[in-house]
Design a protein around this motif. Structure first.
Motif, PDB file in Angstrom:
ATOM      1  N   LYS A 336       0.808  -1.230   0.000  1.00 59.89           N
ATOM      2  CA  LYS A 336       0.000   0.000   0.000  1.00 59.89           C
ATOM      3  C   LYS A 336       0.839   1.278   0.000  1.00 59.89           C
ATOM      4  CE  LYS A 336      -0.927  -0.065   4.918  1.00 59.89           C
ATOM      5  NZ  LYS A 336      -1.814  -0.664   5.896  1.00 59.89           N
ATOM      6  N   THR A 337       2.035   1.253   0.586  1.00 61.77           N
ATOM      7  CA  THR A 337       2.803   2.498   0.608  1.00 61.77           C
ATOM      8  C   THR A 337       3.416   2.841  -0.736  1.00 61.77           C
ATOM      9  OG1 THR A 337       4.832   1.387   1.303  1.00 61.77           O
ATOM     10  CG2 THR A 337       3.430   2.268   3.047  1.00 61.77           C
ATOM     11  N   VAL A 338       3.495   1.888  -1.641  1.00 65.19           N
ATOM     12  CA  VAL A 338       4.117   2.193  -2.934  1.00 65.19           C
ATOM     13  C   VAL A 338       3.136   2.109  -4.097  1.00 65.19           C
ATOM     14  CG1 VAL A 338       6.553   1.745  -2.527  1.00 65.19           C
ATOM     15  CG2 VAL A 338       5.015  -0.164  -2.876  1.00 65.19           C
ATOM     16  N   THR A 339       1.868   1.862  -3.800  1.00 70.60           N
ATOM     17  CA  THR A 339       0.908   1.728  -4.888  1.00 70.60           C
ATOM     18  C   THR A 339       0.460   3.104  -5.386  1.00 70.60           C
ATOM     19  OG1 THR A 339       0.116  -0.285  -3.851  1.00 70.60           O
ATOM     20  CG2 THR A 339      -1.259   0.650  -5.572  1.00 70.60           C
ATOM     21  N   PRO A 340       0.634   3.364  -6.679  1.00 69.95           N
ATOM     22  CA  PRO A 340       0.151   4.640  -7.218  1.00 69.95           C
ATOM     23  C   PRO A 340      -1.374   4.728  -7.075  1.00 69.95           C
ATOM     24  CG  PRO A 340       1.604   3.535  -8.786  1.00 69.95           C
ATOM     25  CD  PRO A 340       1.309   2.556  -7.694  1.00 69.95           C
ATOM     26  N   ALA A 341      -1.836   5.919  -6.806  1.00 74.61           N
ATOM     27  CA  ALA A 341      -3.251   6.101  -6.484  1.00 74.61           C
ATOM     28  C   ALA A 341      -4.181   5.557  -7.570  1.00 74.61           C
ATOM     29  CB  ALA A 341      -3.528   7.584  -6.255  1.00 74.61           C
ATOM     30  N   ASP A 342      -3.758   5.673  -8.831  1.00 75.36           N
ATOM     31  CA  ASP A 342      -4.679   5.283  -9.902  1.00 75.36           C
ATOM     32  C   ASP A 342      -4.392   3.881 -10.443  1.00 75.36           C
ATOM     33  OD1 ASP A 342      -2.237   5.771 -10.946  1.00 75.36           O
ATOM     34  OD2 ASP A 342      -2.964   6.895 -12.705  1.00 75.36           O
ATOM     35  N   PHE A 343      -3.697   3.054  -9.666  1.00 74.99           N
ATOM     36  CA  PHE A 343      -3.277   1.767 -10.213  1.00 74.99           C
ATOM     37  C   PHE A 343      -4.438   0.786 -10.307  1.00 74.99           C
ATOM     38  CE2 PHE A 343      -1.340  -2.448 -10.182  1.00 74.99           C
ATOM     39  CZ  PHE A 343      -0.359  -2.297 -11.142  1.00 74.99           C
ATOM     40  N   ASN A 344      -5.221   0.708  -9.224  1.00 73.51           N
ATOM     41  CA  ASN A 344      -6.421  -0.127  -9.200  1.00 73.51           C
ATOM     42  C   ASN A 344      -6.153  -1.592  -9.497  1.00 73.51           C
ATOM     43  OD1 ASN A 344      -9.050  -0.769  -8.932  1.00 73.51           O
ATOM     44  ND2 ASN A 344      -9.802   0.498 -10.617  1.00 73.51           N
ATOM     45  N   MET A 345      -5.528  -2.275  -8.542  1.00 74.12           N
ATOM     46  CA  MET A 345      -5.199  -3.681  -8.787  1.00 74.12           C
ATOM     47  C   MET A 345      -6.402  -4.593  -8.615  1.00 74.12           C
ATOM     48  SD  MET A 345      -2.881  -4.658  -5.483  1.00 74.12           S
ATOM     49  CE  MET A 345      -1.740  -3.300  -5.439  1.00 74.12           C
ATOM     50  N   VAL A 346      -6.549  -5.523  -9.542  1.00 68.56           N
ATOM     51  CA  VAL A 346      -7.642  -6.490  -9.455  1.00 68.56           C
ATOM     52  C   VAL A 346      -7.103  -7.897  -9.724  1.00 68.56           C
ATOM     53  CG1 VAL A 346      -9.510  -4.927 -10.064  1.00 68.56           C
ATOM     54  CG2 VAL A 346      -8.222  -6.090 -11.870  1.00 68.56           C
ATOM     55  N   MET A 347      -7.819  -8.872  -9.190  1.00 68.64           N
ATOM     56  CA  MET A 347      -7.376 -10.256  -9.331  1.00 68.64           C
ATOM     57  C   MET A 347      -8.275 -11.047 -10.263  1.00 68.64           C
ATOM     58  SD  MET A 347      -7.023 -13.163  -6.433  1.00 68.64           S
ATOM     59  CE  MET A 347      -8.200 -14.231  -7.238  1.00 68.64           C
ATOM     60  N   GLY A 348      -7.668 -11.930 -11.004  1.00 67.69           N
ATOM     61  CA  GLY A 348      -8.433 -12.883 -11.808  1.00 67.69           C
ATOM     62  C   GLY A 348      -8.022 -14.296 -11.431  1.00 67.69           C
ATOM     63  N   GLY A 349      -8.879 -15.263 -11.764  1.00 62.42           N
ATOM     64  CA  GLY A 349      -8.536 -16.661 -11.492  1.00 62.42           C
ATOM     65  C   GLY A 349      -7.446 -17.135 -12.434  1.00 62.42           C
ATOM     66  N   ILE A 350      -6.944 -18.339 -12.192  1.00 63.17           N
ATOM     67  CA  ILE A 350      -5.920 -18.878 -13.083  1.00 63.17           C
ATOM     68  C   ILE A 350      -6.624 -19.465 -14.304  1.00 63.17           C
ATOM     69  CG2 ILE A 350      -4.017 -20.514 -13.299  1.00 63.17           C
ATOM     70  CD1 ILE A 350      -3.397 -18.638 -11.070  1.00 63.17           C
ATOM     71  N   PRO A 351      -6.339 -18.957 -15.482  1.00 65.93           N
ATOM     72  CA  PRO A 351      -6.970 -19.510 -16.678  1.00 65.93           C
ATOM     73  C   PRO A 351      -6.616 -20.996 -16.820  1.00 65.93           C
ATOM     74  CG  PRO A 351      -5.805 -17.474 -17.181  1.00 65.93           C
ATOM     75  CD  PRO A 351      -5.403 -17.875 -15.799  1.00 65.93           C
ATOM     76  N   GLY A 352      -7.609 -21.814 -17.131  1.00 66.07           N
ATOM     77  CA  GLY A 352      -7.371 -23.254 -17.155  1.00 66.07           C
ATOM     78  C   GLY A 352      -7.294 -23.843 -18.551  1.00 66.07           C
ATOM     79  N   PHE A 353      -7.807 -25.055 -18.670  1.00 67.66           N
ATOM     80  CA  PHE A 353      -7.732 -25.777 -19.951  1.00 67.66           C
ATOM     81  C   PHE A 353      -9.139 -26.171 -20.380  1.00 67.66           C
ATOM     82  CE2 PHE A 353      -4.049 -26.760 -17.294  1.00 67.66           C
ATOM     83  CZ  PHE A 353      -3.026 -26.227 -18.063  1.00 67.66           C
ATOM     84  N   LYS A 354      -9.434 -25.977 -21.645  1.00 69.25           N
ATOM     85  CA  LYS A 354     -10.787 -26.303 -22.148  1.00 69.25           C
ATOM     86  C   LYS A 354     -11.145 -27.745 -21.844  1.00 69.25           C
ATOM     87  CE  LYS A 354     -12.234 -23.105 -25.696  1.00 69.25           C
ATOM     88  NZ  LYS A 354     -11.082 -22.415 -26.336  1.00 69.25           N
ATOM     89  N   ASP A 355     -10.153 -28.640 -22.020  1.00 66.81           N
ATOM     90  CA  ASP A 355     -10.443 -30.063 -21.849  1.00 66.81           C
ATOM     91  C   ASP A 355      -9.883 -30.590 -20.523  1.00 66.81           C
ATOM     92  OD1 ASP A 355      -7.900 -29.542 -22.562  1.00 66.81           O
ATOM     93  OD2 ASP A 355      -7.645 -31.312 -23.828  1.00 66.81           O
ATOM     94  N   GLY A 356      -9.621 -29.702 -19.585  1.00 62.54           N
ATOM     95  CA  GLY A 356      -9.065 -30.137 -18.299  1.00 62.54           C
ATOM     96  C   GLY A 356     -10.058 -30.962 -17.498  1.00 62.54           C
ATOM     97  N   LYS A 357      -9.541 -31.782 -16.608  1.00 66.56           N
ATOM     98  CA  LYS A 357     -10.416 -32.677 -15.843  1.00 66.56           C
ATOM     99  C   LYS A 357     -10.979 -32.002 -14.595  1.00 66.56           C
ATOM    100  CE  LYS A 357      -8.247 -37.027 -17.221  1.00 66.56           C
ATOM    101  NZ  LYS A 357      -6.923 -37.544 -16.847  1.00 66.56           N
ATOM    102  N   GLY A 358     -10.339 -30.960 -14.118  1.00 66.66           N
ATOM    103  CA  GLY A 358     -10.854 -30.293 -12.924  1.00 66.66           C
ATOM    104  C   GLY A 358     -11.915 -29.276 -13.297  1.00 66.66           C
ATOM    105  N   ASP A 359     -12.555 -28.735 -12.278  1.00 62.58           N
ATOM    106  CA  ASP A 359     -13.535 -27.671 -12.486  1.00 62.58           C
ATOM    107  C   ASP A 359     -12.774 -26.412 -12.906  1.00 62.58           C
ATOM    108  OD1 ASP A 359     -15.287 -25.551 -12.230  1.00 62.58           O
ATOM    109  OD2 ASP A 359     -16.382 -26.487 -10.557  1.00 62.58           O
ATOM    110  N   GLN A 360     -13.027 -25.918 -14.085  1.00 63.54           N
ATOM    111  CA  GLN A 360     -12.227 -24.816 -14.600  1.00 63.54           C
ATOM    112  C   GLN A 360     -12.531 -23.484 -13.924  1.00 63.54           C
ATOM    113  OE1 GLN A 360      -9.583 -25.566 -16.696  1.00 63.54           O
ATOM    114  NE2 GLN A 360     -10.302 -27.594 -16.088  1.00 63.54           N
TER     115      GLN A 360
END
Lengths: 493, 295, 296
Positions: A336-360
């Protein structure tokens, strides 16, 4: 932190409790547990005296059921010795919980000592048989929880989990916690040895401001991710990726483990966690490994990454030197002390595999920052009570507001301001439903943990190829499986 | 008289030896006993393990890897540091101005704590904002842009050794200058009459006369090379470097003890290291000292 | 410093070797720069905001952030750490010197049975890494009630400083002339008086040197206090930390809170006094350390 007024009120209570104490205890004792206690009680004073008497007397910032006042029957004359790792969350939330505990138990002293290197400092006390009553075992110098468990050093916490919640009336402690948040680093061979007080969601972060400006869309599959990285690389303005260089944990712990699940599902995760022979030659393992190797192989990783610490690489990322970085939800507070005010960090999930066996849609959302009660502590009850205090709704709310992180406590963020980063992470969790990714092998076996660290570092600097990685890891897994000195854990779903 | 002398010796030795034995010798001896046990280090649960820890050490690649780095340091540090500090000491005898300033500046790193040195140099080597890459950029070495000195297995140990050199050079330089000052000037006067220039004089007079100081430096640096714990811990953030490329035995020992909970095994490592150090010191002391050891 | 006679001999040649001279200055300046620049950079950085440190690492601070120092001094308790360190180090050094010179004198000047044993007992103590002794040492301290006390830390510092100091002073006492002691002996002085009134004053330069050596070692020591003064359950947080321990704590914390400016301020606050003391006493310090090495 508690304001001065409240603390001075506490001193007032200290003197008055001698008179009121007997009555308060009397009010706790009857088994006449309040039924359907008003959950929305705005203040202690508004609560019927019969059920909420002690709270009213103690002037607590929240109402407490009579039955929830003192489930462990504390001896207030024995102080609680709390030793806590102090990292990204600072140490004020630890003190806040201590204050709550002291308020609920007038006359009790809760000593709070913040630490950095938990094991270095506390190990002699464990050997000497006088461990602290409660500790936050986290950070770079933490004890391996599994070692403490194997040595019989930790208290099994069933009593705590079955006790009433401090300030969620009518609920048990365990029922106030997010499902799935109390497994990682806490449950060993089916038994509960710790509580996780921080709810963390782990994924890939980027600057929303930058993404919006450039009109980027978050990739849905890993193939999309690589294609997108190729495009960014071609533009030449930003490096597509960076990671916490000197700590490859973020790449295997957050990215690779989730990819592993998405490629192979829980079958593969269990095979790896339970050290099955040839587990590492499962095609899903190769797939996950090749996926992260591609980032290096195709030169998507920012130059110099390998020489940076976590905070340094995150600082580079904040300068928009790289587009993506893997991390957990602690990232916002840490930077937080080094984040520029307008940076606006957001998180996304890990992109998976179309034919993967787990829940994508699955996500890694679990608890971190494990608090434990040493079995040989002098005041284990005081230790458990501290855990009840720190995972109270009041403490969780304070945490959400002041540390901009989340405790895995239901209703913790009610009315509290939640940061944009946390909101984006919660959105990922919401879309995942109940699909929570849980890979335990590194929690179970310290050597595998260290080896994953070393070998992932090699993979991401081109010093090893995926095939080498799998071969080495299989060998280490086999060594650990064969080693009679290492007690084995069993991961069951 | 004889009796009084014995009481005197006893009274003078008693307290210091007691303090030393209780707080230093006993803990060390206890630890050494642990080398023959299996101990997780979390309780009094200790079982005898014979020589198994030592056998396991022989097959442990990570241990040999760490030991090899101590070995490299053992050879590289004395050579590099002694050459550079001799060179500077030589320059200082060439009658320069600002002598005092340079001497103070060169020596200062020696008095800095490992943590501060580690923090400063982590930033010198920083890939993007670091001074080293900054200067390479100024010099036009573009291929080294953002090079992770501490993040590449090929450079990390060299980079750490360089810090050690940086810290030690001033100290040995002053040591050698002090030695040079005690060389009688008439040696040089005689050589000068024979027409020798300062470089020839340095090689033919100064170095042989300094031999005692040089040997001392070798012993000190050799002992230092077998340790390196603090600087490696701080500069690799505790990991021993990428691919363990800068690992040294004391650090690996700490990993075995603290991270893997193998205290018996870790102390076995310590015992091996101790034996090596003991042999090295005896060898080098025999080689250097005639006085202090002759009791 | 070169001896005057030697430099005088060279004076004539000076003018003829101007290029050579220039080269020498370039080399010396280069090394001096390598020493000074990182420290200068850290000092400048300590006046910056965290953002400035990372976004313009080479620039000067926009506004001087004195707050960094205030934070390091009070919130990070550097002030208390300073005080604690002094409280521990001064008695520790005094005791180290006293006890070591007693042993060293006996070892250097008398022959008795078991002398070799005592000498090697101390000598071997120099060779082992301290952390090897930590866990048993903790028990010794706990058992003797010295854990988390300043007295305890002082004794441990003394105990661990003894080997080198004894080793060094033994060498020194051997070089002292025997005449004075013999003369005093003739006058009927006791061994004790000879030691305290004759030998110790003679050893003063060596004591100062090795005292400085120990001062630096104890000033920078952090493993021992980290374990023995962890302040467990005594009172609020780190009130008994010593400086190096506090710095280690700050360094560790930096990994979680990215307070670089605070860290650099702390580094500066610790380095500046060291630098000042060093500049004032550099002759003694250099002599202390190098003579120590030569005699050792």
């Amino acid at each position: 932190m508690l304001d001065k007024k409240r603390i001075s009120r506490r001193t007032f209570i200290k003197s008055s409790v001698l008179i009121g104490g007997a009555a308060a205890l009397a009010a706790c004792a009857p088994a006449a547990a309040p039924t359907a206690a008003p959950t929305a009680a705005p203040a202690a004073t508004a609560v019927p005296a019969a059920t909420m008497a002690p709270a009213a007397k103690l002037d607590l910032p929240f109402p407490v059921d009579a039955a929830a006042m003192d489930p462990f029957k504390l001896d207030v004359k024995t102080p609680v010795d709390g030793q806590f790792f102090s990292g990204g969350f600072g140490d004020e939330y630890i003190r806040y919980a201590a204050k709550i505990q002291e308020m609920v138990h007038p006359g009790l002293k809760v000593n709070v000592t913040p630490l950095q290197k938990v094991q270095e400092t506390l190990q002699p006390r464990f050997v000497g048989g006088n461990p602290p009553d409660v500790m936050d075992n986290s950070g770079a110098g933490m004890f391996k929880t599994v070692d403490l468990v194997n040595d019989g050093q930790l208290l099994e916490l069933t009593e705590l989990f079955e006790s009433p919640s401090l300030d969620t009336p009518g609920k048990k402690f365990k029922d106030t916690l997010f499902p799935g948040s109390q497994i990682s680093g806490c449950v060993f061979s089916g038994k509960q040895y710790g509580v996780n007080i921080a709810y963390t969601v782990s994924g890939i972060w980027q600057s929303k401001t930058l993404a919006d400006k450039m009109g980027w869309k978050y990739p849905e599959t890993w193939d999309d991710m690589l294609a997108f990285c190729e495009q960014i690389k071609k533009d030449g303005k930003y490096a597509p990726w960076t990671y916490q260089g000197k700590y490859p944990y973020y790449m295997w712990g957050i990215v690779w483990q989730q990819l592993l699940y998405k490629a192979g599902g829980n079958d593969v995760v269990l095979k790896i966690d339970n050290l099955e022979p040839n587990a590492w030659s499962d095609p899903a393992v190769l797939r996950a490994t090749e996926a992260i190797y591609a980032l290096w192989d195709k030169k998507y990783i920012m130059d110099g990454t390998a020489g940076l610490t976590h905070t340094e690489s995150q600082a580079e990322w904040l300068k928009n030197k790289a587009v993506f970085i893997p991390c957990g939800t602690w990232l916002e507070n840490e930077m937080k002390t080094v984040t520029p005010a307008d940076f606006n960090m957001v998180m996304g999930g890990i992109p998976g595999f179309k034919d993967g066996k787990g829940d994508q849609k699955a996500v890694m959302a679990d608890g971190g920052e494990t608090f434990v009660v040493p079995a040989k502590a002098k005041n284990t009850k005081g230790g458990m009570e501290y855990l009840r205090a720190i995972l109270s709704k009041s403490s969780a709310k304070w945490f959400a507001e002041n540390v901009s992180s989340m405790m895995p406590v239901a209703g913790a963020t009610e009315g509290a301001k939640v940061s944009d980063g946390m909101k984006s992470a919660l959105a990922v969790v919401a879309s995942a439903g109940n699909a929570i990714i849980n890979v335990q092998v590194a929690n179970y076996y310290s050597k595998i943990n260290k080896e994953l660290e070393v070998r992932t570092g090699e993979l991401l600097t081109g010093k090893a190829k995926p095939a080498d990685f799998l071969k080495t890891m299989q060998k280490i897994a086999d060594d650990v499986a064969k080693d009679p000195d290492t007690p084995k854990q069993k991961h069951v779903l | 008289m004889k009796y009084g002398q014995r009481t005197f010796i006893f009274t003078f030795l008693f307290i210091p030896v007691l303090v030393y034995v209780v707080f230093v010798a006993v803990p060390y001896l206890t630890s050494m006993a642990v080398a023959f046990t299996k101990w997780r280090g979390l309780s009094m649960n200790i079982t005898f393990n014979g020589f198994n820890n030592f056998i396991k050490l022989g097959n442990d690649e990570n241990f040999w890897n760490a030991l090899s780095h101590n070995g490299i340091a053992l050879i590289a540090l004395p050579i590099v540091i002694i050459i550079i500090s001799l060179f500077f000491a030589f320059l200082f005898t060439q009658g320069i101005r600002g002598n005092g300033f340079f001497r103070v500046a060169f020596f200062f790193p020696q008095v800095m704590s490992a943590i501060i040195v580690g923090v400063l140099w982590s930033f010198v080597y920083h890939p993007t904002i670091g001074m080293l890459n900054g200067f390479l950029g100024i010099l036009g070495v573009s291929s080294m842009k953002s090079f992770p000195w501490l993040g590449d297995p090929n450079t990390v140990f060299g980079a750490i050794l360089a810090v050690t050199v940086w810290q030690a050079v001033g100290f040995y330089m002053v040591l050698f200058i002090t030695g040079m000052e005690s060389i009688p000037p008439h040696f040089y006067e005689a050589a000068k009459l024979d027409g020798a220039n300062s470089i020839v004089m340095f090689i033919q007079i100064t170095i042989p006369m300094l031999w005692e100081s040089i040997r001392t430096a070798i012993v000190f640096l050799a002992l230092g090379a077998m340790d390196m714990y603090a600087i490696v811990m701080i500069m690799t953030n505790g990991s021993g470097g990428p691919s363990r490329a800068a690992d040294v035995v004391p650090r690996y020992m700490v990993e075995a003890a603290f991270q893997n909970g193998e205290w018996g095994y870790a102390t076995a490592m310590a015992v091996v290291l101790m034996l090596i150090i003991l042999i090295l010191s005896i060898l080098s002391l025999r080689f250097t000292q005639r006085e202090t050891l002759e009791f | 410093m070169a001896s005057p006679a030697f430099t005088q001999q060279n004076r004539k040649e000076r003018s003829t070797f101007t290029i050579w001279k220039a080269l020498i200055y370039v080399v010396l300046a280069f090394w001096a720069f390598m020493v000074i620049f990182p420290m200068l950079w850290a000092t400048i950085s300590s006046f910056k905001t965290d953002q400035e440190i990372f976004f313009s690492p080479w620039g000067l601070p926009g506004a001087l952030q004195w707050d960094n120092f205030a934070r390091a001094w009070t919130k990070a308790k550097l002030g208390i750490f300073f005080f604690n360190t002094i409280l521990v180090i001064i008695p520790a050094i005094g005791l180290t010197l006293l006890l070591s010179s007693m042993v060293a004198y006996v070892l250097a000047r008398f022959s008795f049975r078991g002398k070799q044993f005592v000498f090697y007992l101390f000598l071997t103590g120099m060779m082992f890494p301290i952390f090897l002794a930590l866990v048993p040492l903790y028990f010794v301290m706990q058992f003797s009630g010295l854990l988390n006390t300043f007295q305890g830390l002082i004794i441990v510092y003394v105990a661990f400083s003894l080997p080198f100091t004894v080793f060094f002073l033994t060498g020194f006492f051997k070089t002292l002339p025997t005449e004075l002691a013999e003369a005093a002996m003739m006058d009927g002085a006791s061994h004790y008086r000879i030691f305290f009134n004759v030998m110790l004053p003679l050893a003063a330069p060596a004591l100062v040197s090795v005292g400085i050596f120990n001062f630096l070692g104890q000033w920078n020591q952090f493993i021992l206090p980290n374990v023995l003064m962890s302040n467990v359950g005594l009172d609020e947080s780190q009130s008994r930390y010593v400086l190096s321990q506090g710095l280690y704590y700050l360094y560790g914390q930096q990994f979680y809170q990215s307070d670089w400016s605070g860290l650099f301020a702390a580094v500066t606050l610790v380095t500046i006094p060291t630098l000042v003391v060093y500049i004032l006493f550099h002759d003694r310090i250099e002599a202390g350390l190098t003579v120590g090495a030569l005699k050792g």
